[in-house]
Design an enzyme around this catalytic site. Structure first.
Site, short mmCIF file in Angstrom:
data_model
loop_
_atom_site.label_atom_id
_atom_site.label_comp_id
_atom_site.label_asym_id
_atom_site.label_seq_id
_atom_site.Cartn_x
_atom_site.Cartn_y
_atom_site.Cartn_z
CB ALA A 1 -4.93 -5.48 -5.92
CE LYS A 2 -8.54 -0.24 -11.50
NZ LYS A 2 -9.20 0.28 -10.84
NE ARG A 3 -0.62 -4.87 -6.27
CZ ARG A 3 -1.29 -4.03 -5.75
NH1 ARG A 3 -1.23 -2.76 -6.43
NH2 ARG A 3 -0.77 -3.53 -4.46
#
Length: 294
Positions: free
Chosen positions: A99-101
């Protein structure tokens, strides 16, 4: 939230022992949907993801759905992703949501709650996360991951060329010449892991691109990885060009904690051959990397 009885590090070690270190990406690129005879829609991504889960079950132990390829179809894509995440976890596969949040305060805390809370519609076993605002900015999801038996993989040294200038930049430290941003992220992650109870690995890992010369990023893979070493999610094998035969030399002391991630090189085999390709590649990874954890 009460602490989970089994840590993410324990579960990762169990996966390594049973299936090895291969992680299969679930990346429903538009061209792959077409090649697989599927619609470019939420329904198509759902079918794609479930076929990958079926192919992986019993052959490899980890999948990594790339959230962006589901997000582009809006609510239908998220509904598809929920089904794929649930199916993978029901099959006993460790799921890393790519997700690379990243954010600060309550915003990043909410991201962690979305992907790491047991019973959440988007529940995964781990997620990728960015710490551009500093590793301290992601303290809330780090603590949530530790308490819930989940994991995080913090971007530390990525293979895209645009990132090199920032990731190799020096962070000033008192009475020293400084560390690279990549090294500082790894050090902060290691400090957090070492403060927790002993596991085979820490709950907080890092993302290190397999196509990089890690020494250029200030990362010394010859030194001991330390207590509760961070798991390493290592994209770049297969389509991006990193060679499996060089994995041990690339990651050195971090190799026992390294997950070999491949997506397009496996997915491009098509749905009919996918299960055989996953099984073969999982055995190749096991032969090169072994299953020992240190």
């Amino acid at each position: 939230m009460t602490a989970a009885s089994t840590s993410f590090g324990d579960r990762l070690a169990s996966v390594f022992a049973e299936f090895g270190r291969l992680c299969v990406g679930i990346d429903p690129h538009a061209h792959l949907l077409r090649e697989w005879g599927l619609e470019e829609s939420g329904a198509g991504t759902r079918e794609f993801g479930l076929r990958v889960v079926d192919a992986v079950a019993g052959r490899a132990g980890i999948v990594k759905p790339q959230v962006a390829f589901f997000e582009r179809y809006g609510a239908a894509g998220y509904a598809a992703l929920e089904d794929v995440l649930a199916a993978a976890r029901a099959a006993g596969i460790l799921v890393i949501a790519d997700a690379k949040r990243g954010d600060i305060g309550t915003s990043v805390e909410a991201y962690g709650q979305a992907w790491l809370t047991p019973g959440s519609p988007l529940e995964a076993d781990a997620m990728t996360i960015a710490a551009f605002q500093g590793v301290g900015s992601i303290a809330a999801p780090m603590e949530l991951a530790e308490a819930a038996g989940k994991g995080l993989f913090v971007l530390a040294a990525t293979s895209n060329p645009e990132a090199e200038l920032i990731q190799r930049a020096l962070v000033p430290v008192e009475n020293a010449s400084g560390r690279t941003v990549s090294r500082a992220i790894i050090d902060d992650v290691k400090e957090f892991n070492e403060a927790q109870s002993v596991h085979p690995f820490g709950s907080i890992g890092v993302v290190l691109g397999a196509t990089l010369d890690l020494a250029r990023y200030g990362i010394d893979t010859r030194s001991p990885a330390g207590v509760n070493p961070p798991p390493v999610l290592a994209p770049g094998f297969g389509h991006q060009g990193a060679k499996l035969s060089e994995a041990r030399s690339i990651f050195g002391s971090y190799a026992p904690a390294t997950i070999v991630s491949e997506s397009r090189a496996i997915l491009s085999s098509g749905p009919d051959k996918l299960a055989n390709v996953v099984g073969t590649r999982a055995e190749q990874v096991r032969a090169e990397m072994g299953s020992e954890i240190g």
